[in-house]
Design an enzyme around this catalytic site. Structure first.
Site, PDB file in Angstrom:
ATOM      1  N   CYS A   1     -38.338  -6.630  37.145  1.00  0.00           N
ATOM      2  CA  CYS A   1     -39.663  -5.740  37.568  1.00  0.00           C
ATOM      3  C   CYS A   1     -40.339  -6.755  38.667  1.00  0.00           C
ATOM      4  O   CYS A   1     -40.936  -6.038  39.648  1.00  0.00           O
ATOM      5  CB  CYS A   1     -40.360  -5.601  36.510  1.00  0.00           C
ATOM      6  SG  CYS A   1     -39.985  -4.211  35.456  1.00  0.00           S
TER       7      CYS A   1
ATOM      8  N   ASN B   1     -23.905  -5.325  31.036  1.00  0.00           N
ATOM      9  CA  ASN B   1     -23.909  -5.740  29.891  1.00  0.00           C
ATOM     10  C   ASN B   1     -25.035  -5.139  28.837  1.00  0.00           C
ATOM     11  O   ASN B   1     -25.863  -4.711  29.495  1.00  0.00           O
ATOM     12  CB  ASN B   1     -24.025  -7.296  29.654  1.00  0.00           C
ATOM     13  CG  ASN B   1     -23.030  -8.017  30.466  1.00  0.00           C
ATOM     14  OD1 ASN B   1     -21.743  -7.732  30.346  1.00  0.00           O
ATOM     15  ND2 ASN B   1     -23.198  -8.947  31.402  1.00  0.00           N
TER      16      ASN B   1
ATOM     17  N   CYS C   1     -41.000  -9.205  32.995  1.00  0.00           N
ATOM     18  CA  CYS C   1     -39.483  -8.907  33.323  1.00  0.00           C
ATOM     19  C   CYS C   1     -39.261  -9.455  34.489  1.00  0.00           C
ATOM     20  O   CYS C   1     -39.845  -8.852  35.637  1.00  0.00           O
ATOM     21  CB  CYS C   1     -39.381  -7.113  33.110  1.00  0.00           C
ATOM     22  SG  CYS C   1     -37.733  -7.011  33.772  1.00  0.00           S
TER      23      CYS C   1
ATOM     24  N   HIS D   1     -29.146  -3.043  34.644  1.00  0.00           N
ATOM     25  CA  HIS D   1     -28.519  -3.469  36.109  1.00  0.00           C
ATOM     26  C   HIS D   1     -27.168  -3.267  35.950  1.00  0.00           C
ATOM     27  O   HIS D   1     -26.429  -3.469  34.943  1.00  0.00           O
ATOM     28  CB  HIS D   1     -29.156  -4.818  36.648  1.00  0.00           C
ATOM     29  CG  HIS D   1     -28.636  -5.849  35.509  1.00  0.00           C
ATOM     30  ND1 HIS D   1     -29.600  -6.115  34.325  1.00  0.00           N
ATOM     31  CD2 HIS D   1     -27.583  -6.661  35.529  1.00  0.00           C
ATOM     32  CE1 HIS D   1     -28.867  -7.140  33.779  1.00  0.00           C
ATOM     33  NE2 HIS D   1     -27.825  -7.281  34.300  1.00  0.00           N
TER      34      HIS D   1
ATOM     35  N   HIS E   1     -38.242   0.395  34.964  1.00  0.00           N
ATOM     36  CA  HIS E   1     -37.826  -0.341  33.871  1.00  0.00           C
ATOM     37  C   HIS E   1     -36.987   0.398  32.822  1.00  0.00           C
ATOM     38  O   HIS E   1     -37.694   1.044  31.762  1.00  0.00           O
ATOM     39  CB  HIS E   1     -38.697  -1.370  33.177  1.00  0.00           C
ATOM     40  CG  HIS E   1     -38.205  -2.277  32.008  1.00  0.00           C
ATOM     41  ND1 HIS E   1     -37.902  -3.643  32.564  1.00  0.00           N
ATOM     42  CD2 HIS E   1     -37.760  -2.127  30.975  1.00  0.00           C
ATOM     43  CE1 HIS E   1     -37.589  -3.984  31.384  1.00  0.00           C
ATOM     44  NE2 HIS E   1     -37.473  -3.104  30.294  1.00  0.00           N
TER      45      HIS E   1
HETATM   46  P1  AMP Z   1     -26.747 -10.305  32.766  1.00  0.00           P
HETATM   47  O1  AMP Z   1     -26.429 -11.335  32.083  1.00  0.00           O
HETATM   48  O2  AMP Z   1     -25.984  -9.180  32.694  1.00  0.00           O
HETATM   49  O3  AMP Z   1     -28.527  -9.642  32.390  1.00  0.00           O
HETATM   50  O4  AMP Z   1     -26.978 -10.530  34.124  1.00  0.00           O
HETATM   51  C1  AMP Z   1     -28.173 -11.134  34.974  1.00  0.00           C
HETATM   52  C2  AMP Z   1     -27.716 -11.619  36.129  1.00  0.00           C
HETATM   53  O5  AMP Z   1     -29.031 -11.697  36.939  1.00  0.00           O
HETATM   54  C3  AMP Z   1     -26.876 -12.694  36.249  1.00  0.00           C
HETATM   55  O6  AMP Z   1     -25.759 -12.461  36.841  1.00  0.00           O
HETATM   56  C4  AMP Z   1     -27.760 -13.679  37.009  1.00  0.00           C
HETATM   57  O7  AMP Z   1     -27.187 -14.725  37.624  1.00  0.00           O
HETATM   58  C5  AMP Z   1     -28.818 -12.530  37.822  1.00  0.00           C
HETATM   59  N1  AMP Z   1     -30.261 -13.155  38.199  1.00  0.00           N
HETATM   60  C6  AMP Z   1     -31.021 -13.767  37.470  1.00  0.00           C
HETATM   61  N2  AMP Z   1     -32.214 -14.113  37.935  1.00  0.00           N
HETATM   62  C7  AMP Z   1     -31.826 -13.687  39.320  1.00  0.00           C
HETATM   63  C8  AMP Z   1     -32.654 -13.774  40.495  1.00  0.00           C
HETATM   64  N3  AMP Z   1     -33.976 -14.301  40.651  1.00  0.00           N
HETATM   65  N4  AMP Z   1     -32.162 -13.157  41.526  1.00  0.00           N
HETATM   66  C9  AMP Z   1     -31.021 -12.729  41.491  1.00  0.00           C
HETATM   67  N5  AMP Z   1     -30.178 -12.455  40.482  1.00  0.00           N
HETATM   68  C10 AMP Z   1     -30.740 -13.186  39.471  1.00  0.00           C
HETATM   69 ZN    ZN Z   2     -37.917  -4.784  34.258  1.00  0.00          ZN
END
Ligand code: AMP
Ligand code: ZN
Length: 128
Positions: free
Chosen positions: A6, A85, A3, A96, A45
């Site tokens: 994580c 989401n 993950c 998140h 998690h």
């Molecule tokens: P979701 O589609 O609601 O699961 O949102 C996931 C979010 O995580 C998206 O807005 C991505 O831009 C963000 N994201 C993915 N990888 C990273 C990362 N390494 N650091 C910061 N944000 C991330």
């Molecule tokens: Zn996780």
């Protein structure tokens, strides 16, 4: 568990950390919608809102309350959109909250496809 959040929490993957305590890590979204687009992520998690515990959820609510005035002061944002989401639309299956500072004229729009929208009364009938 493989993950990405994580891994960010345990420091395997770097992140732009804004705030951290025993229960959450808060860092900037790598693909921001607005300046200061932020993710609030519990250290434990949980997959989504169906399995996160009330204590952590309440704590996240308190973190939102703590951070918003700071973003108002430091980034001069005019508003805040918070979202979460689940299933379709959730790319990372670790709970998140999207904490998205809003700015007058930022032109962030909620997505909707007007062509497939039902009449509001039809929707209400389905939900009753
Ligand atoms: P979701 O589609 O609601 O699961 O949102 C996931 C979010 O995580 C998206 O807005 C991505 O831009 C963000 N994201 C993915 N990888 C990273 C990362 N390494 N650091 C910061 N944000 C991330
Ligand atoms: Zn996780």
């Amino acid at each position: 568990m493989d993950c990405i959040f994580c891994k960010i929490i345990n420091g395997e993957i770097p992140s732009s950390v804004v705030y951290e305590d025993d229960l959450v890590k808060v860092f900037l979204d790598i693909n921001p919608t607005t300046n200061g687009d932020t993710l609030i992520v519990p250290k434990k998690h949980f997959k989504d809102f169906r399995d996160i515990d009330n204590e952590t959820l309440t704590h996240i609510y308190q973190v939102i309350n703590k951070l918003y005035p700071i973003y108002q002061e430091k980034l001069n944002c005019d508003g805040l959109t918070i979202s979460h989401n689940t299933d379709y639309g959730q790319d990372i299956k670790h709970f998140h909250i999207h904490f998205i500072p809003r700015y007058k004229d930022d032109e962030v729009k909620h997505l909707s496809n007007k062509e497939i929208l039902l009449d509001i009364d039809k929707v209400l009938n389905k939900l009753k």
